[in-house]
Write a protein that holds these residues in place. Structure first.
Motif, short mmCIF file in Angstrom:
data_model
loop_
_atom_site.label_atom_id
_atom_site.label_comp_id
_atom_site.label_asym_id
_atom_site.label_seq_id
_atom_site.Cartn_x
_atom_site.Cartn_y
_atom_site.Cartn_z
N GLU A 117 0.83 -1.21 0.00
CA GLU A 117 0.00 0.00 0.00
C GLU A 117 0.86 1.26 0.00
N TRP A 175 2.48 1.63 -3.28
CA TRP A 175 1.51 1.95 -4.32
C TRP A 175 1.25 3.45 -4.39
N PHE A 219 0.76 -7.73 -4.44
CA PHE A 219 -0.46 -7.36 -3.72
C PHE A 219 -1.54 -8.41 -3.92
N THR A 227 -6.30 -0.76 -0.96
CA THR A 227 -5.03 -0.08 -0.70
C THR A 227 -5.26 1.21 0.07
#
Lengths: 475, 106, 161
Positions: free
Chosen positions: A156, A159, B89, B101
């Protein structure tokens, strides 16, 4: 010296990968050696005229597009010191040899990128090296899959960093296109000329490029990714990122562009002042509300980067010296704080400050070094951070920006407040039963922390001398 | 030598802007991570186009081509790395939903 | 000029299709088509070498990467897929209108772009420029490819086991 700074780490990476697999444990030390060379290199040009001999011919491989000056030496020095600290942290916090191996490699790749950023004089090459550093960092954040407790967030954090980085890339490339249209060239000199002659397209281009760098440097309002990325990253990566990656690819590039193109041009200065002031205030108040230690440190970083940008908006000559010095101080202190956070995470298994308390007497060295770094960042004399903040305020005062100078001074109080809150919640107060058996962390993690704290103290005491060495000819 | 940027700049710029809007929309409105990657690609296409146009209009086509080739190489590496991140992921969460996310707060 | 404009319209339509279509494989195809059209545009503008690179690398290599990611991440959980398909239109139907509106609006704007600029002397062949003036970028390319190799080694690692 310049080409070698790119070639040596690059060759080191290639050689490391030619080694047999069982020799991989040595990778951390090889990288450490390269970084030590980097620190030495930052001083060579300043102190002695070494006759390179055959090295000089090797030094021309990449053409004539690189140049070192005081600013680039400053960044190399930061990169070397912080990188060494990060490698020491990696030795203690990454368990597998393979992970350490890839960490060392990627740090070296990022180092080449950072050295490139330090030395280029061309907007597109700047973009290329920023992107190299960013890609190496994407991989570093997601690389470690075993970080307990934080595991779920690694992707995360990466990202968000990736998405904003790509938007920044698009902005920078569009800006390069506009520069090409308005000047027919993409060197910093050409950009300076176009800005000086008030070409509207050049100003559009500059605004876009600055926006890209604001994202890379996580300045408000583009600060969203930073806390997530730092918190999600494994401990040594957050040391490296906080210490040098974000600074090199965002703030240093900004320093470089401001010092070589803006030259006191009015619209640019006002943007920098406003963005800097807003960043300082927003970052400081966000830091005040955090529970997670790394998150608080991340928002503190955002706030401190605001000071650097604010300094650039002041009197440009003094401002760049002040910004450079604050850049260095903050790189040292913040990477040290993240080293301390790594130590605490390793011993306590958590970074939630509400769960901590009273561990100062169990971990005296960590507590002491944390205090040094936080007080330096908050700007207390005689630590290094005091001097750089003083210079920033002076730079603003000289430019008659009294309001912004006041913001800088008042925000220091907020900085002090959140660091005191950190100290109180983590190290002082009543110790909970569960921390009764906590011990001081391994020497391998104390060495970088103590070393970085000593730099902060020494630089604070020997400030006038250090200023001459660091920025003497460059700025 | 001086040249004047012709009015056709605006035509090219319009199409650049349209591609840019399309890419951003695709990147931000979708809930599928792979489609975010496609949005990223469309953004890179728009920028590539703009660099070439800039080179064409300013008479520096060789320079612009050199830049575009570098941009393409960078683009490939970024796509591969981002694809790796998405794959990781997916393996961990068994999902490609962007909303997964957004756990981190503060 | 008309042909070029038509090509550009097609380019935007292809990109629109890539972002609007439901199936990821079709989106990948749309992207490849966008790339191919872009390389035709580049060719028409005189950027031959860059057009070739764009066609082979972007339309080719990147499509391969995208297809493999798509297939490696299939099947998505069924519920997620159905829900995604249902909600997609809500988020994407304004896009063609926005693009059309922006296109029309921008074509009416007339910004005075007659900026006179000076050119530095001569612009050689792209290969000369790349090899003798942009060595640093070439080095950057090698470096980022190296980083990409590490990315594959690290991020795709579980595949090997």
């Amino acid at each position: 010296m310049s080409d070698l700074l790119l070639l040596v780490p690059f060759v080191a990476v290639v050689l490391l990968n030619l080694l047999p697999k069982r020799a991989r444990a040595a990778a951390l030390w090889v990288a450490f050696g390269v970084l030590a060379l980097e620190v030495a290199a930052a001083f060579v040009d300043r102190f002695a005229c070494v006759n390179y001999g055959w090295l000089a011919s090797l030094d021309r491989v990449l053409g004539i597009h690189l140049a070192t000056d005081g600013l680039s030496e400053l960044l190399m020095l930061c990169a070397g010191i912080v990188g060494m600290a990060a490698l020491l942290v990696a030795r203690k916090t990454l368990d597998e040899t393979n992970e350490q191996f890839y960490f060392a490699n990627l740090v070296l790749v990022a180092l080449v990128g950072i050295n490139g950023i330090a030395m280029v004089r061309d907007l597109f090459s700047l973009y290329v090296f920023v992107e190299v550093t960013a890609v190496a960092t994407f991989i570093l954040i997601t690389a470690s899959r075993k970080a307990e407790g934080l595991e779920d967030h690694a992707f995360e954090g990466a990202w968000k960093y990736i998405l904003l980085s790509i938007i920044a890339s698009v902005l920078m490339l569009t800006s390069i296109g506009f520069f090409l249209l308005s000047t027919g060239d993409i060197t910093l000199d050409a950009a300076k000329g176009a800005l000086a002659s008030q070409q509207p397209l050049a100003w559009v281009a500059m605004a876009l490029f600055l926006c890209g760098l604001f994202i890379k440097g996580a300045l408000v309002p583009f600060h969203g990714w930073l806390a997530d990325a730092y918190t999600a990253a494994p401990a040594p990566v957050s040391v490296f990122m906080a210490g040098v990656v974000t600074k090199a690819s965002g703030i240093f590039a900004l320093l470089r562009i401001a010092s070589s193109t803006l030259d006191g041009a009015a619209p640019g200065r006002e943007i920098l002042l406003v963005v800097g002031a807003v960043t300082i205030v927003v970052g400081a108040f966000l830091a005040l509300t955090q529970k997670n230690m790394k998150r608080m440190l991340a928002y503190s970083s955002v706030s401190q980067m605001g000071y650097i940008v604010l300094a650039l908006g002041g009197d440009l000559r003094l401002g760049i010296v002040a910004a450079g010095l604050h850049f260095f101080n903050h790189a040292i202190s913040k990477s040290q704080l993240f080293t301390n956070a790594a130590a605490i995470e390793r011993e306590l298994g958590t970074l939630d400050m509400d769960e901590m308390g009273g561990i100062g007497s169990r971990m005296p060295v960590t507590a002491g070094t944390t205090a040094v770094a936080s007080l330096s960042i908050a700007g207390l004399p005689p630590l290094a951070g005091f001097w750089s903040k003083l210079l920033i305020v002076l730079a603003l005062w000289n430019a008659k920006e009294y309001g912004f100078a006041a913001v800088a001074i008042l925000a220091s109080l907020v900085t002090l407040a959140y660091f005191l809150s950190l100290q109180r919640r983590v190290f002082f107060g009543k110790r909970e039963e569960r921390w009764a058996k906590v011990r001081e962390t391994a020497p391998g993690l104390l060495v970088p922390a103590v070393f970085l704290a000593l730099i902060t103290i020494a630089l604070g005491i020997g400030f006038p001398f250090a200023l001459k060495i660091l920025l003497g000819g460059g700025a | 030598m001086t040249i004047v940027i012709p009015q056709s700049f605006w035509l090219y710029f319009t199409f650049f802007a349209l591609l840019l809007i399309d890419g951003l929309w695709c990147m931000l409105a979708t809930r599928n991570l792979v489609r975010v990657l496609i949005g990223i690609e469309i953004l890179m296409k728009s920028v590539t186009f703009f660099l070439i146009v800039a080179g064409y209009l300013s008479g520096r086509m060789a320079l612009a081509q050199a830049l575009v080739i570098t941009v393409i190489v960078i683009e490939v590496v970024v796509v591969v790395v981002v694809a790796g991140v998405i794959l990781g992921f997916f393996r961990k969460r068994d999902s490609l939903d962007v909303r997964n996310t957004r756990d981190m707060k503060g | 000029m008309i042909w070029l404009t038509l090509l550009l319209v097609l380019l935007v339509l292809a990109a629109l299709w890539a972002s609007m279509t439901t199936a990821l494989l079709r989106a990948t195809l749309g992207l490849a088509l966008t790339s191919a059209l872009l390389s035709v545009v580049m060719f028409a503008l005189g950027a031959t070498l860059a057009a070739v690179v764009e066609l082979s690398v972007c339309a080719g290599l990147i499509s391969v990467v995208l297809v493999s990611v798509t297939s490696l991440t299939q099947p998505r959980s069924l519920k997620e897929a159905v829900e995604a398909r249902k909600n997609r239109l809500h988020r994407f139907w304004p896009l063609p209108l926005v693009l059309l509106g922006a296109g029309v609006a921008l074509s009416f704007v007339r910004v005075p772009v007659d900026i006179i600029l000076r050119l530095p002397a001569g612009d050689g062949d792209v290969r000369t420029v790349l090899w003798s003036m942009r060595q640093l970028d070439l080095f950057g390319q090698i470096l980022i490819l190296l980083a990409g190799v590490f990315g594959v080694l690290v991020l795709f690692r579980k595949e090997a086991k």
